[in-house]
Design a protein around this motif. Sequence first.
Motif, PDB file in Angstrom:
ATOM      1  N   MET A   1      11.221 -36.872  -3.490  1.00 24.83           N
ATOM      2  CA  MET A   1      10.677 -35.430  -3.368  1.00 24.83           C
ATOM      3  C   MET A   1       9.620 -35.373  -2.585  1.00 24.83           C
ATOM      4  N   LEU A   2       9.583 -34.734  -1.359  1.00 19.06           N
ATOM      5  CA  LEU A   2       8.629 -34.481  -0.617  1.00 19.06           C
ATOM      6  C   LEU A   2       7.785 -33.421  -0.649  1.00 19.06           C
ATOM      7  N   VAL A   3       6.456 -33.239  -1.008  1.00 24.20           N
ATOM      8  CA  VAL A   3       5.737 -32.038  -0.904  1.00 24.20           C
ATOM      9  C   VAL A   3       4.753 -31.969  -0.047  1.00 24.20           C
ATOM     10  N   LYS A   4       4.780 -30.799   0.676  1.00 25.57           N
ATOM     11  CA  LYS A   4       3.816 -30.292   1.545  1.00 25.57           C
ATOM     12  C   LYS A   4       2.929 -29.379   1.169  1.00 25.57           C
ATOM     13  N   VAL A   5       1.604 -29.462   1.457  1.00 20.18           N
ATOM     14  CA  VAL A   5       0.657 -28.541   1.016  1.00 20.18           C
ATOM     15  C   VAL A   5      -0.199 -28.262   2.709  1.00 20.18           C
ATOM     16  N   PHE A   6      -0.290 -26.832   2.757  1.00 17.45           N
ATOM     17  CA  PHE A   6      -0.954 -26.413   3.866  1.00 17.45           C
ATOM     18  C   PHE A   6      -2.231 -25.325   3.738  1.00 17.45           C
ATOM     19  N   PRO A   7      -3.263 -25.530   3.453  1.00 17.90           N
ATOM     20  CA  PRO A   7      -4.276 -24.795   3.597  1.00 17.90           C
ATOM     21  C   PRO A   7      -4.533 -24.026   4.930  1.00 17.90           C
ATOM     22  N   ILE A   8      -4.513 -22.913   5.117  1.00 21.34           N
ATOM     23  CA  ILE A   8      -4.361 -22.204   6.499  1.00 21.34           C
ATOM     24  C   ILE A   8      -5.530 -21.010   6.546  1.00 21.34           C
ATOM     25  N   ASN A   9      -6.312 -21.062   7.522  1.00 21.06           N
ATOM     26  CA  ASN A   9      -7.373 -20.260   7.771  1.00 21.06           C
ATOM     27  C   ASN A   9      -6.698 -19.312   8.900  1.00 21.06           C
ATOM     28  N   LEU A  10      -6.717 -17.987   8.709  1.00 18.03           N
ATOM     29  CA  LEU A  10      -6.162 -16.902   9.525  1.00 18.03           C
ATOM     30  C   LEU A  10      -6.962 -16.455  10.462  1.00 18.03           C
ATOM     31  N   LYS A  11      -6.697 -15.910  11.694  1.00 23.97           N
ATOM     32  CA  LYS A  11      -7.648 -15.206  12.462  1.00 23.97           C
ATOM     33  C   LYS A  11      -8.071 -13.868  11.698  1.00 23.97           C
ATOM     34  N   ASP A  49      -8.163 -13.568   4.807  1.00 18.83           N
ATOM     35  CA  ASP A  49      -7.649 -14.214   6.143  1.00 18.83           C
ATOM     36  C   ASP A  49      -7.708 -15.865   5.753  1.00 18.83           C
ATOM     37  N   TYR A  50      -6.734 -16.025   4.783  1.00 22.46           N
ATOM     38  CA  TYR A  50      -6.586 -17.447   3.962  1.00 22.46           C
ATOM     39  C   TYR A  50      -5.149 -17.600   3.295  1.00 22.46           C
ATOM     40  N   LEU A  51      -4.561 -18.510   3.528  1.00 22.38           N
ATOM     41  CA  LEU A  51      -3.162 -18.546   2.864  1.00 22.38           C
ATOM     42  C   LEU A  51      -2.908 -20.286   2.451  1.00 22.38           C
ATOM     43  N   LEU A  52      -2.216 -20.360   1.480  1.00 24.88           N
ATOM     44  CA  LEU A  52      -2.000 -21.854   0.860  1.00 24.88           C
ATOM     45  C   LEU A  52      -0.618 -21.811   0.776  1.00 24.88           C
ATOM     46  N   PHE A  53       0.253 -22.534   1.404  1.00 24.14           N
ATOM     47  CA  PHE A  53       1.485 -22.894   1.396  1.00 24.14           C
ATOM     48  C   PHE A  53       1.612 -24.126   0.540  1.00 24.14           C
ATOM     49  N   VAL A  54       2.704 -24.246  -0.370  1.00 22.81           N
ATOM     50  CA  VAL A  54       3.105 -25.303  -1.189  1.00 22.81           C
ATOM     51  C   VAL A  54       4.652 -25.316  -1.195  1.00 22.81           C
ATOM     52  N   GLU A  55       5.003 -26.481  -0.615  1.00 17.21           N
ATOM     53  CA  GLU A  55       6.512 -26.567  -0.260  1.00 17.21           C
ATOM     54  C   GLU A  55       7.135 -27.681  -0.760  1.00 17.21           C
ATOM     55  N   HIS A  56       8.448 -27.802  -1.494  1.00 15.89           N
ATOM     56  CA  HIS A  56       8.799 -29.041  -1.913  1.00 15.89           C
ATOM     57  C   HIS A  56      10.262 -29.115  -1.274  1.00 15.89           C
ATOM     58  N   PHE A  57      10.453 -30.417  -0.687  1.00  7.95           N
ATOM     59  CA  PHE A  57      11.759 -30.508  -0.107  1.00  7.95           C
ATOM     60  C   PHE A  57      12.392 -31.885  -0.789  1.00  7.95           C
ATOM     61  N   ALA A  58      13.770 -31.969  -0.605  1.00  9.15           N
ATOM     62  CA  ALA A  58      14.524 -32.858  -1.295  1.00  9.15           C
ATOM     63  C   ALA A  58      14.067 -34.243  -0.530  1.00  9.15           C
ATOM     64  N   ASP A  59      13.844 -34.259   0.711  1.00  6.69           N
ATOM     65  CA  ASP A  59      13.327 -35.768   1.447  1.00  6.69           C
ATOM     66  C   ASP A  59      12.896 -35.135   2.839  1.00  6.69           C
ATOM     67  N   LYS A  60      12.602 -36.146   3.687  1.00  3.58           N
ATOM     68  CA  LYS A  60      11.905 -35.867   4.938  1.00  3.58           C
ATOM     69  C   LYS A  60      13.023 -35.309   6.066  1.00  3.58           C
ATOM     70  N   ALA A  61      14.203 -35.718   5.514  1.00  2.94           N
ATOM     71  CA  ALA A  61      15.299 -34.856   6.516  1.00  2.94           C
ATOM     72  C   ALA A  61      15.435 -33.293   6.050  1.00  2.94           C
TER      73      ALA A  61
END
Length: 98
Positions: A1-11, A49-61
Amino acid sequence: MLVKVFPINLKPGKQAEVEAIIEEFAPMGPAQESGTVSFRVYRDPAKPDYLLFVEHFADKAAYDAHTGSAAYKELIAGKFAGLITEFVEIDHELVAGI
């Protein structure tokens, strides 16, 4: 399992516009991708003006397929990218989940 987290500041002032793009993207992209296990985007009511993405993927592919999709290229790499000021990409490994 690959987990990606992206804290994002918006304009400044772009929260609603960005959220509309995400709402358009979710059913076209992640919901159609067999390797995307979950795709969640959170707002912080105390931090505009902020979002947090939390994404789970089966793998890098699966992640590569996600970022290579037409919907991603149009909406995220296209429209969304022009509305952010900063983001960080953080890889995580799942330890426990329910």
